[in-house]
Scaffold this active site. Sequence first.
Site, mmCIF file in Angstrom:
data_model
loop_
_atom_site.group_PDB
_atom_site.id
_atom_site.type_symbol
_atom_site.label_atom_id
_atom_site.label_comp_id
_atom_site.label_asym_id
_atom_site.label_seq_id
_atom_site.Cartn_x
_atom_site.Cartn_y
_atom_site.Cartn_z
ATOM 1 N N ASN A 98 0.829 -1.205 0.000
ATOM 2 C CA ASN A 98 0.000 0.000 0.000
ATOM 3 C C ASN A 98 0.862 1.252 0.000
ATOM 4 O O ASN A 98 0.377 2.338 -0.217
ATOM 5 C CB ASN A 98 -0.945 0.016 1.210
ATOM 6 N N CYS A 144 -1.424 5.383 7.320
ATOM 7 C CA CYS A 144 -1.598 5.002 8.718
ATOM 8 C C CYS A 144 -0.551 5.629 9.602
ATOM 9 O O CYS A 144 -0.742 5.770 10.790
ATOM 10 C CB CYS A 144 -1.537 3.500 8.864
#
Lengths: 390, 390
Positions: free
Chosen positions: B150, B324
């Site tokens: 990601n 994140c």
Amino acid sequence: MSSYLDYQSSKPVDPRVIEAMLPYFHEHFGNPSSLHGEGDEATKVLEDCRQTIAGFINAEPDEIIFTSGATESNTVALIGYASRNRDKGDHIIISEVEHISIHNIAKYLEKDGFKVSRLPVDQYGKINVQKLASRITPQTILISIGYASNEIGTIQPIAEVGALAREKGIAFHSDAVAAEGLIPLDVKKDQIDLLTISSNDIYGPKGIGVLYVRKGMRVNPVIIGGGQERGLRSGTENIAGIVGMSKAVEIMRKEMTEEVKRLTGYRDTLIKNLLARIPKSHLNGHPIDRLANNAHVRFEAIEGESLILALRDEGVSAATGSACSSKTLEPSHTLISTGLLHEEAHGSLEFTLGRFNTEADVDRVIEVLPPIVERLRKLSPLYKAEEMAT
Amino acid sequence: MSSYLDYQSSKPVDPRVIEAMLPYFHEHFGNPSSLHGEGDEATKVLEDCRQTIAGFINAEPDEIIFTSGATESNTVALIGYASRNRDKGDHIIISEVEHISIHNIAKYLEKDGFKVSRLPVDQYGKINVQKLASRITPQTILISIGYASNEIGTIQPIAEVGALAREKGIAFHSDAVAAEGLIPLDVKKDQIDLLTISSNDIYGPKGIGVLYVRKGMRVNPVIIGGGQERGLRSGTENIAGIVGMSKAVEIMRKEMTEEVKRLTGYRDTLIKNLLARIPKSHLNGHPIDRLANNAHVRFEAIEGESLILALRDEGVSAATGSACSSKTLEPSHTLISTGLLHEEAHGSLEFTLGRFNTEADVDRVIEVLPPIVERLRKLSPLYKAEEMAT
């Protein structure tokens, strides 16, 4: 004409909530973890919503943890608290009339080595706080008592449970899903440590809920990842859902008093007329300490499922037992807990009213249900046997 | 003018998806567990969506479990599988470049007594299947390798991992969130046992995701309650969200080939021009086995955070490190795994393209970024020192 009286199973989202959510799907879609403008905007919206929802239950914003709904909130409250506080004790108390999710979580905890006491209730489904006190042992770490029954609508003496738990230094969780929007919630006044609320139960979208975690309570997360929600609930925040829940709270705060008054009127009309017009019918749940939207009625010698299907033909939607167990053949554990026999429990209907009901819906039930009961009883061998016996 | 190139962090919901969802908030709001018409309708919609989504990954409908999103799917895949299959072994293999949620779940499992091997990667972030094979022990029960990173966009040799795992009788989980919508997914061909996909990553709403669980795989639930989703995921189904995810899948199946072609063109233009116009810049991740929408570039002697903020002033949204961890000071674990020093990793920018980008967005970055880098470097003592040294 179609009348929906099963608001406990599912509620339509308020159109004003949908309108509030819409811009957060495509236009304002940022991730609060991002450093750019879209991210900052999402962070601000998230914290504004947290504050609005905190106000609804008299909590502080940082005591609000967003989850995917009530089942997850209950799982975190019980499993997260018990697993984190195992060193303090291994005993948990719930009541016999808890929602199916609490019962299943309790079974899971038993497999994991915890001991669970299930507090019995009286004929109205109400717990007794003295009996609860007598179940407490030095090993008791958690008491979980739902604010009100999602099935029979009986309201529990939550402030008394809260006072007892606080005095004994035991954590107190309450699943307030059935009560929210019908009873003002105040975690400080009621001395609640962990509280479950859902969005859909106040006409917000599904897929979003909250666990209130009082400051200082130590709870393990259940869903693990990027550390969002102070590490208690990871996963990119569902901002559109959170905005929807927050808008649902805003509307509810303004309209609740009026709405509860209106629903109480409908409920009383419904109960009074069904009991008067249908012989051998009885009210389940408490006659006074009862949710404003709940009419739970039992008809002797008849199957709840046949009643649901016959009502369906008349365009009336209601529930038999609880929404969670409607598709199983097991009778409601709540009704059995109030002392009913299996065959008595089976002949029950749950009507739950809500924001979009009108007097016409209530009138409709009062009109169509008595002849349905009469017709079905004529076909029932059980009823004939009973009639012969009386 | 404003250009959003951070599709990996969050995607706007496709307007066609919003339109498809809308009727399921207020008009068709039933609970699939109910016996009345609204409930039946919800059941039908739920099963139709399950079938559509199953088709997207070449699975069977009853292998699709709806969750609240990718983090939950990953939690159930790893914790649910490991806890259920503990009697078979206690060893799990992940790679060093997994999503932060997999890393944190792995730490949780270690605390719970499992052993976790973290497979290193090469300079492009790619695993080596021979090295993976050498890590397998008789105690290995689960391998979790993300389909693609990601962060740096490197695509892993998933079919080879699947073949190896199947041959050894080890369960294989893949988090496909970064890859979905960019690479056709086929759980049968790739011999995947557990697959995580999310709705938002294909332009559906947040708060909904799927865990594919191959028939015969035994997995413990993490969220416990009324027993929905074959007992693997309790909680009233979020039908509007599920309808949204299903519509997102339908659109993606039709448009993916064309979209990937277009994004690949943008990506290549962006990478080529940035590397050509900015001295001492480097591509992170694999030059060929790379997601069609990912341009991850590193600039020597500069801070990623300063770059993000300067781009923000120009109306360009991008990410530094992963979404994140953007708000932490820790450098990306993925970049460190590829052999970069901390100070090298810090000077990276992640551009991820998506459905609503146009050529103008790419041109904008190519126009504004080179002068930003030049300006910031002039202020950087680190860069001056480097220049003197060369």
